[in-house]
Write a protein that holds these residues in place. Structure first.
Motif, PDB file in Angstrom:
ATOM      1  N   ARG A 137      -2.202   6.966   9.095  1.00 15.02           N
ATOM      2  CA  ARG A 137      -1.146   7.358   8.168  1.00 15.02           C
ATOM      3  C   ARG A 137      -0.698   6.174   7.313  1.00 15.02           C
ATOM      4  O   ARG A 137      -0.638   6.261   6.087  1.00 15.02           O
ATOM      5  CB  ARG A 137       0.024   7.922   8.976  1.00 15.02           C
ATOM      6  CG  ARG A 137       1.235   8.225   8.144  1.00 15.02           C
ATOM      7  CD  ARG A 137       2.097   9.251   8.827  1.00 15.02           C
ATOM      8  NE  ARG A 137       1.505  10.571   8.697  1.00 15.02           N
ATOM      9  CZ  ARG A 137       2.146  11.621   8.164  1.00 15.02           C
ATOM     10  NH1 ARG A 137       3.372  11.484   7.730  1.00 15.02           N
ATOM     11  NH2 ARG A 137       1.564  12.778   8.072  1.00 15.02           N
ATOM     12  N   GLU A 138      -0.427   5.038   7.976  1.00 17.55           N
ATOM     13  CA  GLU A 138      -0.022   3.844   7.237  1.00 17.55           C
ATOM     14  C   GLU A 138      -1.094   3.441   6.238  1.00 17.55           C
ATOM     15  O   GLU A 138      -0.797   3.050   5.117  1.00 17.55           O
ATOM     16  CB  GLU A 138       0.217   2.664   8.192  1.00 17.55           C
ATOM     17  CG  GLU A 138       1.557   2.664   8.886  1.00 17.55           C
ATOM     18  CD  GLU A 138       1.460   3.276  10.255  1.00 17.55           C
ATOM     19  OE1 GLU A 138       0.607   4.183  10.441  1.00 17.55           O
ATOM     20  OE2 GLU A 138       2.233   2.875  11.126  1.00 17.55           O
ATOM     21  N   TYR A 151      -2.257   4.604  -1.351  1.00 21.10           N
ATOM     22  CA  TYR A 151      -1.562   5.280  -2.452  1.00 21.10           C
ATOM     23  C   TYR A 151      -0.586   4.363  -3.169  1.00 21.10           C
ATOM     24  O   TYR A 151      -0.407   4.484  -4.376  1.00 21.10           O
ATOM     25  CB  TYR A 151      -0.836   6.526  -1.949  1.00 21.10           C
ATOM     26  CG  TYR A 151      -1.756   7.699  -1.749  1.00 21.10           C
ATOM     27  CD1 TYR A 151      -2.600   8.121  -2.770  1.00 21.10           C
ATOM     28  CD2 TYR A 151      -1.794   8.379  -0.542  1.00 21.10           C
ATOM     29  CE1 TYR A 151      -3.461   9.191  -2.596  1.00 21.10           C
ATOM     30  CE2 TYR A 151      -2.647   9.453  -0.354  1.00 21.10           C
ATOM     31  CZ  TYR A 151      -3.480   9.856  -1.385  1.00 21.10           C
ATOM     32  OH  TYR A 151      -4.323  10.907  -1.213  1.00 21.10           O
ATOM     33  N   VAL A 152       0.071   3.472  -2.434  1.00 18.70           N
ATOM     34  CA  VAL A 152       1.044   2.626  -3.126  1.00 18.70           C
ATOM     35  C   VAL A 152       0.392   1.390  -3.736  1.00 18.70           C
ATOM     36  O   VAL A 152       1.058   0.608  -4.389  1.00 18.70           O
ATOM     37  CB  VAL A 152       2.245   2.218  -2.226  1.00 18.70           C
ATOM     38  CG1 VAL A 152       2.994   3.451  -1.767  1.00 18.70           C
ATOM     39  CG2 VAL A 152       1.799   1.373  -1.071  1.00 18.70           C
ATOM     40  N   GLY A 153      -0.919   1.221  -3.495  1.00 21.98           N
ATOM     41  CA  GLY A 153      -1.621   0.163  -4.205  1.00 21.98           C
ATOM     42  C   GLY A 153      -1.762  -1.146  -3.442  1.00 21.98           C
ATOM     43  O   GLY A 153      -1.743  -2.220  -4.035  1.00 21.98           O
ATOM     44  N   ALA A 154      -1.910  -1.058  -2.117  1.00 20.44           N
ATOM     45  CA  ALA A 154      -2.232  -2.274  -1.361  1.00 20.44           C
ATOM     46  C   ALA A 154      -3.692  -2.614  -1.629  1.00 20.44           C
ATOM     47  O   ALA A 154      -4.512  -1.721  -1.824  1.00 20.44           O
ATOM     48  CB  ALA A 154      -2.013  -2.041   0.132  1.00 20.44           C
ATOM     49  N   ILE A 179      -1.052   5.654   3.216  1.00 21.35           N
ATOM     50  CA  ILE A 179       0.095   5.318   2.366  1.00 21.35           C
ATOM     51  C   ILE A 179      -0.169   4.014   1.621  1.00 21.35           C
ATOM     52  O   ILE A 179       0.088   3.903   0.427  1.00 21.35           O
ATOM     53  CB  ILE A 179       1.379   5.213   3.211  1.00 21.35           C
ATOM     54  CG1 ILE A 179       1.713   6.580   3.822  1.00 21.35           C
ATOM     55  CG2 ILE A 179       2.542   4.707   2.368  1.00 21.35           C
ATOM     56  CD1 ILE A 179       2.794   6.543   4.879  1.00 21.35           C
ATOM     57  N   MET A 180      -0.716   3.049   2.345  1.00 20.81           N
ATOM     58  CA  MET A 180      -1.006   1.757   1.704  1.00 20.81           C
ATOM     59  C   MET A 180      -1.920   1.940   0.499  1.00 20.81           C
ATOM     60  O   MET A 180      -1.724   1.329  -0.547  1.00 20.81           O
ATOM     61  CB  MET A 180      -1.650   0.805   2.706  1.00 20.81           C
ATOM     62  CG  MET A 180      -0.644   0.186   3.653  1.00 20.81           C
ATOM     63  SD  MET A 180      -1.332  -1.281   4.427  1.00 20.81           S
ATOM     64  CE  MET A 180      -1.888  -0.618   5.944  1.00 20.81           C
TER      65      MET A 180
END
Ligand SMILES: Nc1ncnc2c1ncn2[C@@H]1O[C@H](COP(=O)(O)OP(=O)(O)OP(=O)(O)O)[C@@H](O)[C@H]1O
Ligand SMILES: [Mg+2]
Lengths: 295, 229
Positions: A200-201, A207-210, A204-205
């Motif tokens: 999950r993390e 998608y937010v651009g990590a 998300i990472m």
């Protein structure tokens, strides 16, 4: 900026290791066993090498001269031996000298030997060679020289010593290769589990651009840490065992087993084990970095 | 801001086109609804915009760059400029509201000071000022989606993509969330919303792109949700 991300990455690494502690301990354990074996093997090998070096120095050939060889033949033989390119030193030992040595070695046991009786020993040349491992070939060469009765060198002993170290090396290496593969596999499996746990993390990472590496660092470090710990523990264990063994040797006055000094051996081992452990760990992490860890 | 030219997407060899010959242009600061029945291709279009998928046909330009040709290592920087809001929220449920929002800043390399400064402001903007330390599982669906919006805007993206953001919410809460997205839009962020929610589309009277079976069949300013067949 960077510091904050760094703290996060280290935190995630430790968190991942903790949440998967049993698999992590198992993997580290296998890395440890692999490297412990390698370490033990290296300790033995280094010392055998050290002792063999010493033995090799002593290996020399004795070329016995036929009893009825005349003076010219003996001189010619002496010249032939000293002139051989593999030979570094030649010394003539007469029958009388041989007898003297024998009497010395046997202590008083030949006390009653009457020097009036015929001396049964043969005169010889003692030959040292540049390459101790060449003695086997040289021996048969010299046997064909005129005036030679027989050639002796620590025949069985030398051959066995060389053969044994080779067998130990091959078997040991094969075993360790197997263990190393298992270790890499287990490390990668452990990391895959933490990847799944953090799915999950990771999503998300992305998608937010990590960046790729930001996502991968914790897993990379997990592997690295397992490899590193798996290398340092065997070093400690070997340090301890080697000290005990050296003390035992000293206590039993087996000083002829000329061991290498503890610090030298351990630092030599560290030079190999730590990078190897780290490489195993990194291999494991890279193997686990599939599609999931790509942005 | 977004330009599609003959854009097409096929999920695999032999499969039919999920999107076919799509053409549109979306300017900065627009608020656009993507509507269409299930399987029409709304999510596919959004995935193309953030380059989760690569277009198989035509051209798609986002921020004036051909995303089909964007090298992999540039993707994170594209995505930092696009905030995503999901139907299923996609939050870290065991963590607090502020952790979830801060997460987007941490993983993109913001400083601790910057995070401390920005998070409370964004939380109060989405109406969660008192809930910073609450765990996600202790929040209602509407509150969870507010966290989702907060996370999407915390890095100040130029654009928000919301895929059925109200799909799991009751009508009243859905309206609240849509109002929130509208506020975000009024503050200067382009907002794209894929939705089935007829009531909301009709109420907001924004630009509507109608998708049907992979084709763009309508593009209306101040549109309403109509079934174009
Ligand atoms: N990963 C995938 N692999 C293969 N086909 C897919 C995949 N994802 C979507 N599709 C197909 O692409 C088409 C468009 O799907 P998409 O998810 O974009 O529709 P949608 O408009 O978002 O629908 P919904 O309103 O149900 O979310 C559908 O026919 C779907 O079956
Ligand atoms: Mg969809």
């Amino acid at each position: 900026m960077f510091i904050n991300g760094f703290i996060y990455i280290v935190g995630e690494t430790l968190n991942g290791l903790y949440r998967n502690r049993w698999m992590c301990i198992t993997s580290t354990g296998v890395v440890m066993v692999t490297l412990l074996m390698l370490g033990l093997f290296m300790v033995v090998n280094l010392n055998v090498q050290h002792i063999t070096e010493a033995v090799k120095e002593q290996v020399e050939m004795v070329v016995y001269i036929e009893e009825d060889a005349d003076r010219a033949t003996v001189e010619e033989l002496g010249r032939a031996l000293s002139g051989h390119e593999e030979v570094t030193a030649v010394a003539y030992v007469s029958r009388e000298e041989h007898m003297g040595r024998l009497q010395q070695q046997l202590g008083g046991m030949l006390e009653g030997y009457d020097s009036g009786l015929e001396n049964p020993l043969l005169a010889s040349f003692e030959v040292k060679t540049a390459d101790p491992e060449a003695v086997v070939g040289l021996a048969s060469e010299f046997e064909a020289y005129p005036g030679v009765a027989a050639v002796f060198y620590g025949r069985g002993y030398v051959e066995d010593l060389f053969a044994l170290t080779r067998v130990v090396q091959i078997v040991g290496l094969a075993l360790m290769a197997g263990l190393a593969i298992t270790a890499v596999f287990l490390v990668s499996h452990t990391i895959k589990l933490t990847v799944l746990m953090r799915q999950r993390e990771i999503t998300i990472m992305k998608y937010v651009g990590a960046t790729n590496w930001f996502i991968r660092w914790p897993f990379f470090l997990e592997g690295l840490l397992m490899g590193f710990v798996g290398a340092v523990l065997p070093l400690g264990i070997l340090h301890y065992l080697y000290r005990i063994f050296a003390q035992w040797i000293a206590a039993n006055e087996l000083m002829f087993i000329n061991l290498l000094p503890l610090q030298a051996v351990i630092s030599e081992l560290a030079l190999y084990l730590v990078p190897l452990g780290v490489i195993l760990g990194i291999l494991g992490s890279t193997m686990s970095m599939g599609r999931f860890l790509r942005v | 801001m977004i330009e599609a030219k003959n854009l097409g997407m096929r999920y695999g060899r032999g499969k039919q086109l999920a999107l076919e010959d799509i053409n549109f242009f979306i300017d900065r600061n627009e608020f656009v609804f993507f509507v269409g029945s299930s399987g029409a291709g709304k999510s596919t279009l959004m995935k193309l915009i953030i380059r989760e998928l690569k277009p198989t046909e035509g051209l798609l330009k986002v921020f004036n760059r051909d995303v089909g040709r964007l090298p992999r290592h540039r993707l994170p920087y594209l995505r930092r400029n696009i905030g995503m809001v999901f139907q299923d929220f996609r939050l870290m449920e065991e963590r607090t509201v502020q952790d979830n929002v801060a997460f987007a800043m941490i993983v993109t390399g913001s400083s601790r000071r910057e995070i401390k400064r920005r998070v409370p402001g964004v939380l109060s903007m989405v109406g969660l000022e008192g809930k910073a330390k609450a765990k996600i599982t202790d929040l209602s669906g509407g509150e969870q989606q507010r966290v989702g919006v907060a996370r999407a805007i915390i890095n100040r993206p130029a654009m928000i993509l919301a895929d059925e953001p109200t799909g799991n919410l009751d009508p009243g809460t859905a309206l609240d969330i849509m109002n929130l997205l509208h506020t975000v839009n009024l503050r200067g962020t382009t907002v794209l919303v894929a939705t089935h929610n007829r009531e909301i589309v009709d109420r907001f009277k924004k630009r509507v792109l109608y998708l049907d079976n992979g084709r763009l069949v309508g593009d209306e300013q101040k549109g309403i949700y109509t079934n174009v067949h």
